[in-house]
Scaffold this motif. Structure first.
Motif, mmCIF file in Angstrom:
data_model
loop_
_atom_site.group_PDB
_atom_site.id
_atom_site.type_symbol
_atom_site.label_atom_id
_atom_site.label_comp_id
_atom_site.label_asym_id
_atom_site.label_seq_id
_atom_site.Cartn_x
_atom_site.Cartn_y
_atom_site.Cartn_z
ATOM 1 N N ALA A 77 0.867 -1.184 0.000
ATOM 2 C CA ALA A 77 0.000 0.000 0.000
ATOM 3 C C ALA A 77 0.899 1.227 0.000
ATOM 4 C CB ALA A 77 -0.894 0.004 1.235
ATOM 5 N N GLN A 78 0.468 2.263 -0.703
ATOM 6 C CA GLN A 78 1.208 3.521 -0.700
ATOM 7 C C GLN A 78 0.681 4.398 0.428
ATOM 8 O OE1 GLN A 78 0.894 5.354 -4.562
ATOM 9 N NE2 GLN A 78 2.542 4.106 -5.391
ATOM 10 N N GLN A 79 1.569 4.790 1.317
ATOM 11 C CA GLN A 79 1.224 5.665 2.435
ATOM 12 C C GLN A 79 1.833 7.038 2.155
ATOM 13 O OE1 GLN A 79 -0.552 4.600 5.236
ATOM 14 N NE2 GLN A 79 -0.841 2.663 4.178
ATOM 15 N N ARG A 80 0.993 8.048 1.963
ATOM 16 C CA ARG A 80 1.477 9.402 1.697
ATOM 17 C C ARG A 80 1.512 10.198 2.995
ATOM 18 N NH1 ARG A 80 1.327 10.707 -3.803
ATOM 19 N NH2 ARG A 80 0.375 9.066 -5.050
ATOM 20 N N SER A 81 2.593 10.984 3.143
ATOM 21 C CA SER A 81 2.716 11.863 4.309
ATOM 22 C C SER A 81 3.414 13.145 3.875
ATOM 23 C CB SER A 81 3.496 11.169 5.431
ATOM 24 O OG SER A 81 4.809 10.884 5.012
ATOM 25 N N THR A 82 3.226 14.174 4.662
ATOM 26 C CA THR A 82 3.867 15.457 4.387
ATOM 27 C C THR A 82 5.111 15.581 5.242
ATOM 28 O OG1 THR A 82 1.724 16.433 3.885
ATOM 29 C CG2 THR A 82 3.543 17.954 4.317
ATOM 30 N N ALA A 83 6.232 15.831 4.571
ATOM 31 C CA ALA A 83 7.515 16.004 5.263
ATOM 32 C C ALA A 83 7.570 17.402 5.875
ATOM 33 C CB ALA A 83 8.656 15.807 4.275
ATOM 34 N N PRO A 84 8.468 17.626 6.814
ATOM 35 C CA PRO A 84 8.597 18.958 7.439
ATOM 36 C C PRO A 84 8.845 20.080 6.426
ATOM 37 C CG PRO A 84 9.833 17.338 8.696
ATOM 38 C CD PRO A 84 9.353 16.647 7.457
#
Length: 156
Positions: free
Chosen positions: A32-39
Protein backbone atom coordinates in the motif's frame (compact mmCIF):
# COMPACT_ATOMS: atom_id res chain seq x y z
CA UNK A 1 -15.81 -0.55 2.57
CA UNK A 2 -12.53 -2.40 3.18
CA UNK A 3 -11.34 -5.43 1.23
CA UNK A 4 -8.86 -8.06 2.34
CA UNK A 5 -5.95 -7.77 -0.06
CA UNK A 6 -6.41 -11.45 -0.96
CA UNK A 7 -9.50 -10.45 -2.93
CA UNK A 8 -7.47 -8.39 -5.38
CA UNK A 9 -4.12 -10.16 -5.52
CA UNK A 10 -2.89 -10.72 -9.07
CA UNK A 11 -1.27 -13.98 -10.02
CA UNK A 12 1.83 -14.00 -12.18
CA UNK A 13 1.81 -16.40 -15.10
CA UNK A 14 5.30 -17.27 -16.19
CA UNK A 15 6.69 -18.38 -19.50
CA UNK A 16 10.19 -19.03 -20.65
CA UNK A 17 11.77 -20.67 -23.65
CA UNK A 18 12.99 -23.26 -23.06
CA UNK A 19 11.14 -24.31 -19.90
CA UNK A 20 12.46 -22.50 -16.84
CA UNK A 21 12.75 -25.63 -14.74
CA UNK A 22 12.39 -26.05 -11.02
CA UNK A 23 14.91 -23.32 -10.18
CA UNK A 24 12.72 -20.28 -10.87
CA UNK A 25 10.78 -18.76 -8.00
CA UNK A 26 8.52 -15.73 -8.25
CA UNK A 27 7.04 -13.94 -5.27
CA UNK A 28 4.19 -11.47 -5.75
CA UNK A 29 3.98 -8.90 -2.96
CA UNK A 30 1.37 -6.16 -2.67
CA UNK A 31 2.26 -2.89 -0.99
CA UNK A 32 0.00 0.00 0.00
CA UNK A 33 1.21 3.52 -0.70
CA UNK A 34 1.22 5.67 2.43
CA UNK A 35 1.48 9.40 1.70
CA UNK A 36 2.72 11.86 4.31
CA UNK A 37 3.87 15.46 4.39
CA UNK A 38 7.52 16.00 5.26
CA UNK A 39 8.60 18.96 7.44
CA UNK A 40 9.75 20.79 4.30
CA UNK A 41 6.23 20.51 2.81
CA UNK A 42 7.03 17.85 0.22
CA UNK A 43 4.96 14.70 -0.09
CA UNK A 44 6.66 11.46 0.81
CA UNK A 45 5.43 8.05 -0.24
CA UNK A 46 6.25 4.97 1.81
CA UNK A 47 5.38 1.42 0.86
CA UNK A 48 3.96 -0.81 3.57
CA UNK A 49 2.70 -4.38 3.29
CA UNK A 50 -0.94 -4.21 2.24
CA UNK A 51 -3.19 -6.17 4.53
CA UNK A 52 -6.44 -4.31 3.81
CA UNK A 53 -7.27 -1.74 1.15
CA UNK A 54 -10.23 0.52 0.47
CA UNK A 55 -11.54 1.89 -2.84
CA UNK A 56 -9.26 4.65 -4.04
CA UNK A 57 -6.17 3.23 -2.31
CA UNK A 58 -3.05 3.05 -4.47
CA UNK A 59 -1.09 -0.19 -4.37
CA UNK A 60 2.17 -1.41 -5.82
CA UNK A 61 2.42 -4.99 -7.09
CA UNK A 62 5.96 -6.27 -7.04
CA UNK A 63 7.11 -9.47 -8.67
CA UNK A 64 10.45 -10.63 -7.29
CA UNK A 65 12.04 -13.44 -9.28
CA UNK A 66 15.08 -15.60 -8.64
CA UNK A 67 16.87 -18.33 -10.54
CA UNK A 68 17.74 -20.91 -7.89
CA UNK A 69 18.74 -23.45 -10.51
CA UNK A 70 22.15 -24.35 -11.85
CA UNK A 71 21.55 -23.13 -15.42
CA UNK A 72 20.74 -19.68 -16.84
CA UNK A 73 17.11 -19.04 -17.80
CA UNK A 74 16.62 -17.63 -21.31
CA UNK A 75 13.51 -15.87 -22.62
CA UNK A 76 11.80 -15.29 -19.28
CA UNK A 77 8.45 -13.46 -19.48
CA UNK A 78 6.42 -12.40 -16.45
CA UNK A 79 2.74 -11.89 -17.32
CA UNK A 80 0.41 -10.53 -14.66
CA UNK A 81 -3.37 -10.23 -15.19
CA UNK A 82 -5.08 -7.40 -13.31
CA UNK A 83 -8.11 -8.28 -11.19
CA UNK A 84 -11.31 -6.47 -12.21
CA UNK A 85 -11.22 -4.53 -8.92
CA UNK A 86 -7.99 -2.75 -9.93
CA UNK A 87 -7.19 0.04 -12.38
CA UNK A 88 -3.66 0.15 -13.78
CA UNK A 89 -1.76 3.40 -13.20
CA UNK A 90 1.73 2.75 -14.59
CA UNK A 91 5.09 1.26 -13.77
CA UNK A 92 6.23 1.60 -10.19
CA UNK A 93 9.08 3.97 -9.45
CA UNK A 94 12.39 2.30 -10.28
CA UNK A 95 10.79 -0.48 -12.32
CA UNK A 96 11.01 -0.83 -16.08
CA UNK A 97 7.75 -0.07 -17.88
CA UNK A 98 5.82 -3.22 -18.70
CA UNK A 99 4.13 -3.98 -21.96
CA UNK A 100 0.37 -3.72 -21.37
CA UNK A 101 -2.69 -5.32 -22.92
CA UNK A 102 -6.37 -4.41 -23.04
CA UNK A 103 -7.44 -7.91 -24.15
CA UNK A 104 -4.78 -10.33 -22.85
CA UNK A 105 -3.60 -11.05 -26.40
CA UNK A 106 -2.04 -7.92 -27.90
CA UNK A 107 0.70 -6.17 -25.93
CA UNK A 108 2.59 -2.93 -26.33
CA UNK A 109 2.95 0.58 -24.93
CA UNK A 110 -0.40 1.97 -23.78
CA UNK A 111 -0.24 4.78 -26.35
CA UNK A 112 -0.35 2.20 -29.18
CA UNK A 113 -3.46 0.31 -28.00
CA UNK A 114 -7.08 0.91 -28.97
CA UNK A 115 -10.40 -0.15 -27.44
CA UNK A 116 -13.86 -0.20 -28.96
CA UNK A 117 -16.12 2.29 -27.21
CA UNK A 118 -19.86 2.04 -26.49
CA UNK A 119 -20.42 3.97 -29.72
CA UNK A 120 -18.73 1.16 -31.69
CA UNK A 121 -15.77 3.35 -32.68
CA UNK A 122 -12.14 2.64 -31.77
CA UNK A 123 -10.60 4.94 -29.17
CA UNK A 124 -7.16 5.30 -27.60
CA UNK A 125 -6.80 2.99 -24.61
CA UNK A 126 -6.58 4.53 -21.15
CA UNK A 127 -4.88 3.11 -18.05
CA UNK A 128 -8.29 1.91 -16.80
CA UNK A 129 -8.58 -0.33 -19.90
CA UNK A 130 -5.45 -2.36 -19.10
CA UNK A 131 -6.18 -6.00 -18.26
CA UNK A 132 -2.64 -7.46 -18.24
CA UNK A 133 0.95 -6.32 -17.74
CA UNK A 134 4.04 -8.24 -18.81
CA UNK A 135 7.76 -7.90 -18.69
CA UNK A 136 10.15 -9.70 -21.00
CA UNK A 137 13.47 -10.20 -19.29
CA UNK A 138 15.84 -9.39 -22.16
CA UNK A 139 19.02 -11.01 -20.86
CA UNK A 140 19.50 -14.54 -19.63
CA UNK A 141 18.93 -14.82 -15.89
CA UNK A 142 22.11 -16.47 -14.53
CA UNK A 143 21.99 -19.14 -11.86
CA UNK A 144 21.57 -17.45 -8.48
CA UNK A 145 20.51 -14.11 -10.00
CA UNK A 146 17.38 -12.24 -8.96
CA UNK A 147 15.38 -9.21 -9.99
CA UNK A 148 12.20 -7.25 -9.34
CA UNK A 149 9.55 -5.55 -11.46
CA UNK A 150 6.48 -3.67 -10.26
CA UNK A 151 3.44 -1.68 -11.32
CA UNK A 152 1.06 0.74 -9.62
CA UNK A 153 -2.70 0.32 -9.50
CA UNK A 154 -5.66 1.77 -7.64
CA UNK A 155 -8.55 -0.13 -6.08
CA UNK A 156 -11.79 0.77 -7.89
Amino acid sequence: MRFPIGLCTAVAALTAAPAFGAGLTVTNTVFAQQRSTAPDGTTRIALTPATRVTPGDRVVYQLAYRNGGAQPIEGLTLNNPLPDALAYRGPAQGSPAPEVSVDGKTYGPLATLKVRGADGAWHAARPEDVTHVRWRIANALPAGAAGKVAFEAVLK
